[in-house]
Enzyme design. Structure first.
Site, PDB file in Angstrom:
ATOM      1  N   CYS A 141      37.127  29.545  65.584  1.00  0.00           N
ATOM      2  CA  CYS A 141      35.795  29.636  65.760  1.00  0.00           C
ATOM      3  C   CYS A 141      35.029  28.387  65.449  1.00  0.00           C
ATOM      4  O   CYS A 141      34.064  27.916  66.407  1.00  0.00           O
ATOM      5  CB  CYS A 141      35.253  30.881  65.185  1.00  0.00           C
ATOM      6  SG  CYS A 141      36.143  32.413  65.293  1.00  0.00           S
ATOM      7  N   ASP A 142      35.232  27.540  64.277  1.00  0.00           N
ATOM      8  CA  ASP A 142      34.398  26.889  64.038  1.00  0.00           C
ATOM      9  C   ASP A 142      34.823  25.478  63.699  1.00  0.00           C
ATOM     10  O   ASP A 142      34.480  24.491  63.273  1.00  0.00           O
ATOM     11  CB  ASP A 142      33.756  27.220  62.336  1.00  0.00           C
ATOM     12  CG  ASP A 142      33.050  28.314  62.407  1.00  0.00           C
ATOM     13  OD1 ASP A 142      32.551  28.916  63.502  1.00  0.00           O
ATOM     14  OD2 ASP A 142      33.088  29.306  61.324  1.00  0.00           O
TER      15      ASP A 142
ATOM     16  N   CYS B 215      37.047  31.480  59.809  1.00  0.00           N
ATOM     17  CA  CYS B 215      37.788  31.338  61.194  1.00  0.00           C
ATOM     18  C   CYS B 215      37.834  29.913  61.699  1.00  0.00           C
ATOM     19  O   CYS B 215      36.766  29.363  62.219  1.00  0.00           O
ATOM     20  CB  CYS B 215      36.780  32.198  62.417  1.00  0.00           C
ATOM     21  SG  CYS B 215      37.811  32.175  64.012  1.00  0.00           S
TER      22      CYS B 215
END
Length: 301
Positions: free
Chosen positions: A139-140, A136
């Protein structure tokens, strides 16, 4: 255990398909419960800039929150739990055991649990998940500001991830096993080619991943080239989320559900449905269709 309440419709999943189905069912006056999984929006929630859904210019999470409020405004209830199993039938009611330990019963069920990123099955991938290997980018990605990253894949998701990371990272290498990005949209291919800090490595696949003494990654290709980087983002397709369903429910060769093969009273929508394009617009359309079919079925009882 919760007190068992019979719902008219239970919808599994809170992505665009599930939320659309919830809106239509609740607006039709049906007692509607959405079991939303572990997060609102599914894959849509991870889209930082949503450009190709007509009439929307925000992020995927903002769209999901808007759709949730709209469904709730007509009386749909949403609980963030995931189905572990389904038994029963349309005659006795579909009994859904969720991961909160409770049972939820519905006269009908709309399955809209979507798909999850396909995991990379090479040496080191499982061990280094969360330690440099990610599925992701939104997300990261912020962990890799001014660092060097690799994106593995060649479809729209991979190129979108690369473009998002290029705004954060020092350098981005896209590793793709084919000779060109034939599956990705032209607009994304053009944007990738214009970015100075994105390099494309075609006809290249990965063999193993290891960690260096200073917590960087050594990514080894199938031709034994070693690439040092800080993070590897994997975007190699998706698998349908249907593990909680019994084996007697027929799937296609991608594990997706075939509408005509489902038991009476069970419907499907979104990325978990066979033979549809995995787009938000099509998810919304199938969510609408599944809801209307469920409403028509309930009206005949």
């Amino acid at each position: 255990m919760n007190d068992i309440i019979m719902h008219d419709v239970i919808i599994l999943g809170s992505g665009p398909a599930g939320l659309t189905a919830g809106l239509y069912c609740a607006r039709a006056g049906k007692k509607t419960l959405i079991l939303g999984g572990d997060r609102l929006g599914g894959q849509t929630a991870g889209i930082a800039v949503l450009e190709n859904y007509p009439g929307w210019a925000g992020s995927g999470l903002e769209l999901s929150e808007f759709m949730k409020k709209q469904a709730e405004s007509f009386g749909a209830e949403i609980i963030f739990v995931s189905a572990k199993s389904i038994d029963g039938d349309a005659e006795s009611g579909f009994n859904i055991l969720a991961d909160d330990g409770n049972h939820y019963v519905g006269k009908t069920v709309i399955i809209a649990t979507g798909a999850s990123p396909r995991k990379l099955e090479i040496e080191g991938a499982r061990e280094l998940f969360g330690k440099g290997v990610s599925y992701c980018a939104t997300c990261d990605g912020f962990f890799y500001s001014e660092k060097d990253v690799i994106v593995m894949g060649g479809g729209n998701s991979a190129l979108n991830d690369a473009l998002y990371l290029a705004d954060l990272a020092r350098s981005v290498k896209i590793v793709y096993r084919k000779g060109a990005f034939t599956r990705a949209e032209a607009v994304l291919r053009n944007r990738v080619s214009e970015r100075e800090n994105i390099e494309c490595l075609f006809n290249t696949d990965l063999k193993k991943i290891a960690q260096t003494d200073n917590d960087r990654l050594v990514v080894t290709t199938t031709d034994d080239q070693e690439i040092i980087c800080d993070g590897l983002f994997v975007a190699i397709g998706h698998e349908a989320n249907t593990d909680y369903l019994s084996e007697d429910i027929r799937r296609d060769n991608m594990g997706r559900l075939i509408p005509s093969e489902l038991p009476t009273g069970m419907f499907v929508a979104g990325d978990v449905e066979s033979e549809i394009k995995m787009q938000i617009a099509t998810a919304v359309g199938t969510g609408c269709s599944a809801a209307m079919d469920a409403i028509a079925y309930l009206n005949q009882l």
